[in-house]
Design a protein around this motif. Structure first.
Motif, mmCIF file in Angstrom:
data_model
loop_
_atom_site.group_PDB
_atom_site.id
_atom_site.type_symbol
_atom_site.label_atom_id
_atom_site.label_comp_id
_atom_site.label_asym_id
_atom_site.label_seq_id
_atom_site.Cartn_x
_atom_site.Cartn_y
_atom_site.Cartn_z
ATOM 1 N N HIS A 178 0.808 -1.234 0.000
ATOM 2 C CA HIS A 178 0.000 0.000 0.000
ATOM 3 C C HIS A 178 0.835 1.275 0.000
ATOM 4 O O HIS A 178 0.420 2.284 -0.550
ATOM 5 C CB HIS A 178 -0.988 -0.010 1.177
ATOM 6 C CG HIS A 178 -0.388 0.311 2.504
ATOM 7 N ND1 HIS A 178 0.442 -0.543 3.186
ATOM 8 C CD2 HIS A 178 -0.490 1.419 3.272
ATOM 9 C CE1 HIS A 178 0.798 0.020 4.324
ATOM 10 N NE2 HIS A 178 0.261 1.201 4.397
ATOM 11 N N ASP A 179 1.989 1.235 0.627
ATOM 12 C CA ASP A 179 2.812 2.453 0.731
ATOM 13 C C ASP A 179 4.031 2.409 -0.180
ATOM 14 O O ASP A 179 5.007 3.114 0.063
ATOM 15 C CB ASP A 179 3.273 2.638 2.183
ATOM 16 C CG ASP A 179 2.314 3.510 2.977
ATOM 17 O OD1 ASP A 179 1.441 4.170 2.358
ATOM 18 O OD2 ASP A 179 2.444 3.554 4.213
ATOM 19 N N HIS A 229 -0.146 8.943 -2.984
ATOM 20 C CA HIS A 229 0.600 7.696 -3.209
ATOM 21 C C HIS A 229 -0.311 6.461 -3.279
ATOM 22 O O HIS A 229 0.041 5.492 -3.948
ATOM 23 C CB HIS A 229 1.692 7.504 -2.142
ATOM 24 C CG HIS A 229 1.163 7.322 -0.753
ATOM 25 N ND1 HIS A 229 0.791 8.377 0.036
ATOM 26 C CD2 HIS A 229 0.938 6.211 -0.011
ATOM 27 C CE1 HIS A 229 0.372 7.922 1.203
ATOM 28 N NE2 HIS A 229 0.449 6.606 1.203
ATOM 29 N N HIS A 289 -6.503 3.840 0.934
ATOM 30 C CA HIS A 289 -6.127 3.550 2.329
ATOM 31 C C HIS A 289 -5.964 4.798 3.181
ATOM 32 O O HIS A 289 -5.965 4.704 4.404
ATOM 33 C CB HIS A 289 -4.877 2.659 2.394
ATOM 34 C CG HIS A 289 -3.585 3.357 2.108
ATOM 35 N ND1 HIS A 289 -3.039 3.435 0.856
ATOM 36 C CD2 HIS A 289 -2.727 4.001 2.922
ATOM 37 C CE1 HIS A 289 -1.884 4.091 0.905
ATOM 38 N NE2 HIS A 289 -1.680 4.458 2.148
ATOM 39 N N THR A 290 -5.821 5.962 2.583
ATOM 40 C CA THR A 290 -5.742 7.183 3.398
ATOM 41 C C THR A 290 -6.996 8.043 3.267
ATOM 42 O O THR A 290 -7.213 8.920 4.099
ATOM 43 C CB THR A 290 -4.532 8.058 2.992
ATOM 44 O OG1 THR A 290 -4.572 8.255 1.587
ATOM 45 C CG2 THR A 290 -3.233 7.403 3.378
ATOM 46 N N ASP A 306 -3.138 1.186 9.089
ATOM 47 C CA ASP A 306 -2.213 2.257 8.727
ATOM 48 C C ASP A 306 -2.218 3.358 9.786
ATOM 49 O O ASP A 306 -1.206 3.993 10.047
ATOM 50 C CB ASP A 306 -2.661 2.815 7.364
ATOM 51 C CG ASP A 306 -1.619 3.711 6.733
ATOM 52 O OD1 ASP A 306 -0.430 3.345 6.771
ATOM 53 O OD2 ASP A 306 -1.991 4.772 6.208
HETATM 54 FE FE LIG Z 1 0.023 5.419 2.978
#
Ligand SMILES: [Fe+2]
Length: 179
Positions: free
Chosen positions: A32-33, A60, A85-86, A103
């Motif tokens: 994910h990151d 991202h 995800h953010t 996260d």
């Molecule tokens: Fe992230």
């Protein structure tokens, strides 16, 4: 990524998911990151038009998701989990919600360590409550920074307050039904 993966694995096992799902959740955590440290201007140029106006620190996710798709990943739920995800997204399923929460509560974050520990230790048993707290906190921070609220984030919140846990098979009408 390792810390998020270990949380996701624990929660997937806690929900009694099959080994293939545990692997899938771990893979989402590891990927994910993958572009988190990339230059924001570069990310913006590559971002799909619908998310090009996101604040730099949030770009991202969608760009990583697009890159994974270009590389042959066809699992739509997986791609959505990474992309949002953010930001949050109304259609985030269990894996996407877990990633969104993991996260935020992972033990590497320095602020509010004790509070985050309590939140992660309440997962997956108190899934709904923790997901709502994490979402509300993220929304609060967006407002504090005077960033615009995304339609996806608001939709995610509305779903969380109107629906049951992803592992809940139904049966309990809940207090809102007025029975
Ligand atoms: Fe992230």
């Amino acid at each position: 990524m390792k810390r998020v993966a270990s949380l996701m694995e624990g929660w997937a096992r806690g929900l009694g998911l099959p080994e293939s799902e545990v692997l899938r959740w771990r893979a989402a955590a590891y990927l994910h990151d993958v572009l988190r440290d990339a230059d924001w201007d570069d990310l913006r140029k590559q971002a799909p038009p619908a998310v090009r106006d996101l604040p730099g620190p949030l770009l991202h996710g969608p760009v990583a998701s697009q890159r994974l798709w270009e590389e042959g990943v066809e699992d739509q739920e997986f791609l959505t989990a990474v992309a949002y995800h953010t930001v949050g997204y109304p259609e985030l399923e269990a894996m996407g919600q877990a990633l969104f929460v993991a996260d935020f509560v992972e033990p590497g974050r320095r602020e509010d360590r004790e509070w985050r520990r309590q939140l992660r230790e309440s997962m997956p048993e108190e899934w709904d409550r923790v997901t709502r707290i994490v979402t509300a906190t993220r929304i609060h921070r967006i407002l504090q920074r005077e960033w615009p609220l995304r339609r996806e984030t608001v939709g995610f919140w509305n779903r969380l307050v109107g629906q049951k846990a992803p592992d809940d098979q139904g049966g309990d009408p809940g207090p809102e039904d007025g029975r």
